[in-house]
Design a protein around this motif. Sequence first.
Motif, mmCIF file in Angstrom:
data_model
loop_
_atom_site.group_PDB
_atom_site.id
_atom_site.type_symbol
_atom_site.label_atom_id
_atom_site.label_comp_id
_atom_site.label_asym_id
_atom_site.label_seq_id
_atom_site.Cartn_x
_atom_site.Cartn_y
_atom_site.Cartn_z
ATOM 1 N N CYS A 282 -17.916 -6.222 5.533
ATOM 2 C CA CYS A 282 -16.701 -6.085 4.652
ATOM 3 C C CYS A 282 -16.267 -5.026 4.001
ATOM 4 C CB CYS A 282 -16.744 -7.326 3.761
ATOM 5 S SG CYS A 282 -16.742 -8.976 4.463
ATOM 6 N N GLN A 283 -17.207 -4.064 3.501
ATOM 7 C CA GLN A 283 -17.047 -3.054 2.700
ATOM 8 C C GLN A 283 -16.687 -1.883 3.670
ATOM 9 O OE1 GLN A 283 -20.570 -1.847 0.600
ATOM 10 N NE2 GLN A 283 -20.456 -3.604 -0.603
ATOM 11 N N ASP A 284 -17.011 -1.882 4.903
ATOM 12 C CA ASP A 284 -16.655 -1.003 5.951
ATOM 13 C C ASP A 284 -15.020 -1.293 6.129
ATOM 14 O OD1 ASP A 284 -18.835 0.177 6.278
ATOM 15 O OD2 ASP A 284 -19.565 -0.694 8.070
ATOM 16 N N VAL A 285 -14.606 -2.505 6.404
ATOM 17 C CA VAL A 285 -13.296 -3.010 6.603
ATOM 18 C C VAL A 285 -12.304 -2.386 5.427
ATOM 19 C CG1 VAL A 285 -11.780 -4.647 6.544
ATOM 20 C CG2 VAL A 285 -13.510 -5.027 8.005
ATOM 21 N N LEU A 286 -12.863 -2.506 4.153
ATOM 22 C CA LEU A 286 -11.985 -2.060 3.156
ATOM 23 C C LEU A 286 -11.805 -0.591 3.167
ATOM 24 C CD1 LEU A 286 -10.987 -3.895 0.932
ATOM 25 C CD2 LEU A 286 -12.829 -3.250 -0.537
ATOM 26 N N LYS A 287 -12.936 0.191 3.363
ATOM 27 C CA LYS A 287 -13.010 1.624 3.390
ATOM 28 C C LYS A 287 -12.093 2.068 4.694
ATOM 29 C CE LYS A 287 -17.619 2.870 2.192
ATOM 30 N NZ LYS A 287 -19.201 3.265 2.809
ATOM 31 N N PHE A 288 -11.972 1.419 5.792
ATOM 32 C CA PHE A 288 -11.035 1.640 6.801
ATOM 33 C C PHE A 288 -9.520 1.622 6.200
ATOM 34 C CE2 PHE A 288 -9.148 2.354 10.787
ATOM 35 C CZ PHE A 288 -7.926 1.270 10.778
ATOM 36 N N ILE A 289 -9.178 0.244 5.628
ATOM 37 C CA ILE A 289 -7.901 -0.003 5.170
ATOM 38 C C ILE A 289 -7.685 1.179 4.089
ATOM 39 C CG2 ILE A 289 -6.589 -1.527 3.777
ATOM 40 C CD1 ILE A 289 -8.374 -3.780 5.014
ATOM 41 N N SER A 290 -8.389 1.647 3.191
ATOM 42 C CA SER A 290 -8.263 2.935 2.333
ATOM 43 C C SER A 290 -7.711 3.994 2.851
ATOM 44 C CB SER A 290 -9.596 2.965 1.394
ATOM 45 O OG SER A 290 -9.233 3.986 0.660
ATOM 46 N N GLN A 291 -8.512 4.382 4.045
ATOM 47 C CA GLN A 291 -8.217 5.487 4.703
ATOM 48 C C GLN A 291 -6.927 5.471 5.406
ATOM 49 O OE1 GLN A 291 -11.514 6.102 7.141
ATOM 50 N NE2 GLN A 291 -12.725 6.881 5.512
ATOM 51 N N TRP A 292 -6.657 4.224 5.960
ATOM 52 C CA TRP A 292 -5.451 4.134 6.881
ATOM 53 C C TRP A 292 -4.344 3.870 6.279
ATOM 54 C CZ3 TRP A 292 -4.385 -1.196 9.639
ATOM 55 C CH2 TRP A 292 -3.443 -1.100 10.572
ATOM 56 N N CYS A 293 -4.439 3.172 4.997
ATOM 57 C CA CYS A 293 -3.181 2.909 4.398
ATOM 58 C C CYS A 293 -2.879 3.867 2.932
ATOM 59 C CB CYS A 293 -3.144 1.392 3.650
ATOM 60 S SG CYS A 293 -3.269 0.262 5.149
ATOM 61 N N GLY A 294 -3.466 4.867 2.893
ATOM 62 C CA GLY A 294 -3.412 5.840 1.899
ATOM 63 C C GLY A 294 -3.952 5.377 0.595
ATOM 64 N N GLY A 295 -4.949 4.776 0.510
ATOM 65 C CA GLY A 295 -5.602 4.248 -0.521
ATOM 66 C C GLY A 295 -5.338 2.655 -0.750
ATOM 67 N N LEU A 296 -6.192 2.078 -1.742
ATOM 68 C CA LEU A 296 -6.061 0.648 -2.151
ATOM 69 C C LEU A 296 -5.083 0.612 -3.214
ATOM 70 C CD1 LEU A 296 -9.812 -0.064 -1.722
ATOM 71 C CD2 LEU A 296 -8.126 -0.413 -0.207
ATOM 72 N N PHE B 43 0.909 -1.156 0.109
ATOM 73 C CA PHE B 43 -0.010 -0.175 -0.084
ATOM 74 C C PHE B 43 0.943 1.188 0.110
ATOM 75 C CE2 PHE B 43 -4.196 -1.840 0.723
ATOM 76 C CZ PHE B 43 -3.959 -3.174 1.035
ATOM 77 N N LYS B 44 0.256 2.411 -0.099
ATOM 78 C CA LYS B 44 1.239 3.714 -0.291
ATOM 79 C C LYS B 44 1.725 3.863 1.036
ATOM 80 C CE LYS B 44 -1.898 5.863 -3.784
ATOM 81 N NZ LYS B 44 -2.711 6.800 -4.094
ATOM 82 N N ARG B 45 1.170 3.660 2.094
ATOM 83 C CA ARG B 45 1.784 3.831 3.362
ATOM 84 C C ARG B 45 2.654 2.917 3.489
ATOM 85 N NH1 ARG B 45 -1.394 4.462 9.442
ATOM 86 N NH2 ARG B 45 0.719 4.823 10.519
ATOM 87 N N PRO B 46 4.011 3.290 3.866
ATOM 88 C CA PRO B 46 4.981 2.397 4.304
ATOM 89 C C PRO B 46 4.567 1.242 5.459
ATOM 90 C CG PRO B 46 5.750 4.647 4.177
ATOM 91 C CD PRO B 46 4.364 4.834 4.240
ATOM 92 N N GLY B 47 5.096 0.047 4.990
ATOM 93 C CA GLY B 47 4.909 -0.918 6.181
ATOM 94 C C GLY B 47 3.470 -1.612 6.131
ATOM 95 N N LYS B 48 2.730 -1.069 5.323
ATOM 96 C CA LYS B 48 1.453 -1.752 5.008
ATOM 97 C C LYS B 48 1.367 -2.666 3.940
ATOM 98 C CE LYS B 48 -0.381 0.006 8.840
ATOM 99 N NZ LYS B 48 0.943 -0.197 9.649
ATOM 100 N N ALA B 49 1.001 -4.090 4.073
ATOM 101 C CA ALA B 49 1.063 -4.804 2.728
ATOM 102 C C ALA B 49 0.061 -5.916 3.291
ATOM 103 C CB ALA B 49 2.461 -5.405 2.576
ATOM 104 N N ALA B 50 -0.422 -6.806 2.228
ATOM 105 C CA ALA B 50 -1.188 -7.846 2.160
ATOM 106 C C ALA B 50 -0.786 -8.923 1.176
ATOM 107 C CB ALA B 50 -2.668 -7.481 1.848
ATOM 108 N N ASN B 51 -0.884 -10.080 1.652
ATOM 109 C CA ASN B 51 -0.916 -11.012 0.587
ATOM 110 C C ASN B 51 -1.751 -11.237 -0.557
ATOM 111 O OD1 ASN B 51 -1.867 -14.039 -0.200
ATOM 112 N ND2 ASN B 51 0.435 -14.447 0.800
ATOM 113 N N LYS B 52 -1.286 -11.583 -1.721
ATOM 114 C CA LYS B 52 -2.148 -11.295 -2.812
ATOM 115 C C LYS B 52 -3.657 -12.301 -2.789
ATOM 116 C CE LYS B 52 -1.911 -10.988 -8.002
ATOM 117 N NZ LYS B 52 -0.920 -11.085 -8.926
#
Length: 1712
Positions: free
Chosen positions: A1690-1704, A1663-1672
């Motif tokens: 699940c959509q809420d979780v995705l929104k939070f990740i987007s805000q927290w990690c600087g986008g998807l 993700f854009k934010r350093p140190g944030k990643a996921a298994n493909k």
Amino acid sequence: MQLKHLRTLLSPQDGAAKVTCMAWSQNNAKFAVCTVDRVVLLYDEHGERRDKFSTKPADMKFGRKSYMVKGMAFSPDSTKIAIGQTDNIIYVYKIGEDWGDKKVICNKFIQTSAVTCLQWPAECIIVFGLAEGKVRLANTKTNKSSTIYGTDSYVVSLTTNCSGKGILSGHADGTIVRYFFDDEGSGESQGKLVNHSCPPYALAWATNSIVAAGCDRRIVAYGKEGHVLQTFDYSRDPQEREFTTAAASPGGQSVVLGSYDRLRVLNWSPRRSLWEEAKPKEIANLYTITALAWKRDGSRLCAGTLCGGVEQFDCCLRRSIYKNKFELTYVGPSQVIVKNLSSGTRVVLKSHYGYEVEEVKILGKERYLVAHTSDTLLLGDLNTNRLSEVAWQGSGGNEKYFFENENVCMIFNAGELTLVEYGSNDTLGSVRTEFMNPHLISVRINERRQRGMEDNKKLAYLVDIKTIAVVDLIGGYNIGTISHESRVDWLELNETGHKLLFRDRKLRLHLYDVESCSKTMILNFCSYVQWVPGSDVLVAQNRNSLCVWYNIEAPERVTMSSIKGDIIGLERGGGKTEVMVTEGVTTVAYTLDEGLIEFGTAIDDGNYTRATAFLETLEMTPETEAMWKTLSKLALEARQLHIAERCFSALGHVAKARFLHETNEIADQVSREYGGEGTDFYQVRARLAMLEKNYKLAEMIFLEQNAVEEAMDMYQELHRWDECIAVAEAKGHPALEKLRRGYYQWLMDTQQEERAGELQESQGDGLAAISLYLKAGLPARAARLVLTREELLADMELVEHITTALIKGELYERAGDLFEKIRNPQRALECYCKGNAFMKAVELARLAFPAEVVRLEEAWGDHLVQQKQLDAAINHYIEARCSIKAIEAALGARQWKKAIYILDLQDRNTASKYYPRVAQHYASLQEYEIAEELYTKGDRTKDAIDMYTQAGRWEQAHKLAMKCMRPEDVSVLYITQAQEMEKQGKYREAERLYVTVEEPDLAITMFKKHKLYDDMIRLVGKHHPDLLSDTHLHLGKELEAEGRLQEAEYHYLEAQEWKATVNMYRSNGLWEEAYRVAKAHGGANAHKHVAYLWAKSLGGEAAVRLLNKLGLLEAAIDHAADNCSFEFAFELSRLALKHKTPEIHLRYAMYLEDEGKFEEAEAEFIRAGKPKEAVLMFVHNQDWEAAQRVAEAHDPDSVAEVLVGQARGALEEKDFQKAEGLLLRAQRPGLALNFYKEAGLWSDALRICKDYVPGQLEALQEEYEREATKKGARGTEGIAEQARHWEQTGEYSRAVDCYLRVRDSGSSSLVEKCWMKAAELSIKFLPPQRSLEVVRAVGPQLIGIGKHSAAAELYLNLDLVKEAIDAFIEGEEWNKAKRVAKELDPRYEDYVDQRYKEFLKNQGRVDSLVGVDVMAALDLYVEQGQWDKCIETATKQNYKILHKYVALYATHLIREGGCAQALALYVQHGAPANPQCENLVKSSEANSPSHEEFEKMLLIAHYYATRSAAQSVKQLETVAARLSISLLRHTQLLPADKAFYEAGIAAKAVGWENMAFIFLNRFLDLTDAIEEGTLDALDHSDFQDTDIPFEVPLPAKQHIPEAQREEVRDWVLTVSVDQRLEQVLPRDERGAYEASLVAASTGVRALPCLITGYPILRNKIEFKRPGKAANKDNWNKFLMAIKTSHSPVCQDVLKFISQWCGGLPSTSFSFQ
């Protein structure tokens, strides 16, 4: 199905050299390849080249290269190869069965055009296609060919169906034609089937469809009637080229098509009824595939190429190894190859109906195959390669198979027995039976062929426990049912199925003849029985006798011999038959008479010559004689007359032998003269009929041939003149009269006067007949003749002559008839009386002599009595008025009613002696009332009582007796009668008599005397229930004494004396019984005690084996030790449990200690490794010397304890000096100190303390002071006085200490004075450090008693400004405090101000505080909830302060639900220009500890939120489980027990049972730790090398309810008992625990996945934010779940990740 390249059989060449055709033999042993140079190469099944031969042209003049081989096929028997050539000819080569056999052309078929393709589907039938379009058939038997059908188009391909009963031809115009030799009932059409889009060079006929392909690069699957099922179009694939050849698997489930560099595989899916394309087999540089050949078992496919290469591929769906002995290769859904790994033999198991084979098992000593399909059952014999497939509906796998019979498989299912013959595809039969034991079922399948019997298949089985049924399995009908009176426990048919043997539970052996339905009991006490294999000879054992029936047709003839053991089996081979008998430890063989056995076999096989030869070698015995008789009977039936003659000669039947000899001579002569069988000649047939005494048949045979003379001669020779004359009369023979004369003469010559008389009588010569009758001594016949003819009666002389002869012959009645006829009544009456013809005499007397009638009636009665016709005599006696005789006759004739009638007419005296006899009869008929009446009439009342007694009708007997007798007489009578009954053994009757007269004790005594204890107990229970237990006990003892232990056990147990039972069995050495009783009746530990005693009686290794078997070894050792049997305990532990030996030594030592044997105990303690216990023992006994010796030698740590113990003894004796010395030696001055303190010797205590424990001196002094204080003011003053004393002597330090020890004693002035004095002396005389300590100690004490100013002055003396200020503040002297701060240390001014503010704050004096500190005052208002005052005060301050408190107030109002008031507040005071909701964390410094902690908590919150969302979507349950597991690395912040519980349950839910077991085990450990209040006992071994923390906070309470904890505990216990899981966490490619971020081996830390928390090892999405990643994979899975489920969480979780990690990451997913 998959293709796997195995080997290259023929290497390709550089140029074009195509393989023209290939073929596998039907037996899978040979593979033929024809190359471009027209040579046939032969390979074996392993791919080794073994042979080759060249083909030849039709005409050599055109040269050897004038043709191509276009088709090749093996014959069905694999010994010939047909070669189809383009020079218009087919050759058939005989290649033989072995490699290297000479190749010979055995057939050739010349055609009109080139042969293009060829198949050999059936024996003698070759089918081939021609270039001119014809499809023809060549018959190798007739060497002729014929056209099947013709078309106008070149035949490009030819194939057959799986069974070889149908052919398909493909033509150049795309036509596909079908033809059937036999459509096998399918009803499919013949002729042109389909018009393919191009020439179908690749043509295959599979089970369910036809597959065609060609140059258009399209594969088309056609249905059975030519409709298109599927099309696979590769025309747009640039890599694909034209399809050149195709082959269907032998099972028809797969098709392989060859093209360029590629083999395409199609597999038929039965469930979808479609072809499914498997991954194509691509091989570079293979070039075009020109030929394909599939091995007949389906396991290999060979492909020939354009360049002349031949490649071999392995074909299989899957492989498995069965029990490391068999390899199962599934070459198709319906075909499995079973290979024996040890022998290499192979069996092809195939479903003929094309069903998928689901499971293959090898059972029955690894000889028999069992496999299931959806609708059929496959069975096979691996040894004989016989396979069967029968219709079978699935029954849940509950079938039981029995393989005892080599020819047939027995299948039991739901009470039904089904028989399947190996090699047959139909069930042999099916019957209902509940008896599954193979010994109760016998099947015989063509085991010994017999004359005239093609098939012989029979079954015998149990219908119920006492009924046997015999079934003919060919006809399917019942041929015999045997109902037996007892349970049948074994049965077996003989090999021909004609005889059935069965044995019942009483060990009686019965033989049943199936044909005659007759049953014979042939042996008692039969313990073994068996038919001798290959014969009808029977072997059985009766106790110590070996019984052999050599001829089962004569079961009464048995050969018996003595044996000393038990028969264990029969062995037949090498020309002899042996019965194996175990005699002790050896096995002895008893040899049977092989000749007699062979005789029976020869008879059954119809080989009578061989049977005769065997019998001639034997001596004549009863058995041999029976066999000769059997052979003679069978030989006659079979018309083997020479053998029959030999049999009768052997039997000594000379007449029959001679007669047969003559018959044989006739037959032989006829045979010589006319040829043929002489036995068919009429004379031979007639003589054989005569031999069988069937003279009428012989007569008929003679008369059929018009041999009347011979028929008459036969009868004359047999002296059957009547039949001879009848034949002569019937045929009108001229010698009839001569015959009659001759017959008469012969009768006279042979003195047959009676027959001669009859002859004369028949001819009407009465006188001559009478004369002959009289001569023959037959006067009665003469009289009969005279009485019928009046003219003869007139001859008085003749009549007199006849009567004289009659009287002489005592034929008085016939004489009387004659006298009466000639009217001589007197003589007639005399004759009638003499001849006892009383009826005729009485009738004559009534007419002629009436006075004689009464006498005659009596005489008639007497005569009838003599003739025992008493019944008939009665009436005659009555007629004669003889009453007594009439009564006797009536009684004798048992005419009881008639007797009673006659008696009732007689006087009492006469009748009384007869009544009892009649009464006895009625008593025997149980008509007791009539009998009683008759006894009474006969004055025999006692007999009536006896009758009732014997009949058990005690009430009637008693009633009658009481009527007629005195009670004491009745009692005596009954007791006497009972004693008689007892003597006769009629104990029940005697009992009833005793009980009737109320003497049950006599009955009890009787039963006891005769040892009928059950009856005795019954009576005691009924009449003396209080004595029942004692009686049982008494009987138990008696029975024990008699050795009847089982009965004694019953009575002991009934008396609830199980211990007595156990002791009884113990004393008799029956330990097993004792153990059983103790276990069943003796409570929890009784059986253990018995087992211990049992083992003790055995001793040594036997005891160990016993205790191990009972699982009581350790318990027995403990028991032995508890019972002081230490030798036995040592023996057991030495033999089996060596680790228990030290424990037994310890217990033995303790025992010895209790016994006072201290020296022995010492040795045992040391052997047990417990020297300290020995030391303590000696200490306890105050043997200090011994204690010290042991301690110094074996336990140096205990030396001090010994000295201490010794010191205690000295103290008790008040020897303080000695005690002090010992304690100092033990280096325990502290104890000496304590002892002095306890004794109140404080001065000594202080001395010891000062010398040895100076560190405790101060504390001791304090304690001393406390003691002094307890003594009150006097004690305090004493201390002060002591202090003054020290001061005066200049001991200022001690004086200060003394002053300081003064405590509050009620006089505060004294205390203050002392403390001030201590401070003053320390300042004046003691070093600065010491004075500082004193002042610091005194200051707080003074403050404590309210002397703040004094304390502050002391502090100021030593420049302790801060302490002085604190003292003033404590006393609330704020001005003094401020002045001191201002004058002496301005730094403390702020401190004083701050303290003042806090004081005002604490006092709630906010108004005063406003003047000092506005902010503090405002905060205080907020704390007190005085919002209005707070806001009012804040308005007077600046803008920022105001809005800070407005925001706080608004927040408070919103929390309280006053949103409107909050808005009103902002309306009143205005909104601030800067944003108020700035995140607190933004103000904190990045990377600070608080920031990191916040980030960690945010991550945990994210995991919880994501897990909650995943749990709501089924496809994300593994994601939820991984999140639960990842949260375990944060158990420093989470409740550890809850985290491990959730992780374990989640892992268990998705089937990760290893992890579930470890986590839930940890959870249980944590719950135990929470209850104990400490984590010290936790074992961390399971979590080594993981990032799950060991040191976690102990949860204050249990987070999981008790019920759920118990469920987890049960599951963990179950899994640990099963031992099916490894207690190891799963590892990944790093070798580390798969959920651990840190690899233990390298220390490298991986990033956690945002979706699962697991480490990301590959396929990382950043993700854009350093140190944030996921298994493909996990990220995509999460996105897919959102797309499919539309889950808002699940959509809420995705929104939070987007805000927290600087986008998807870049993706097409959107929230809308």
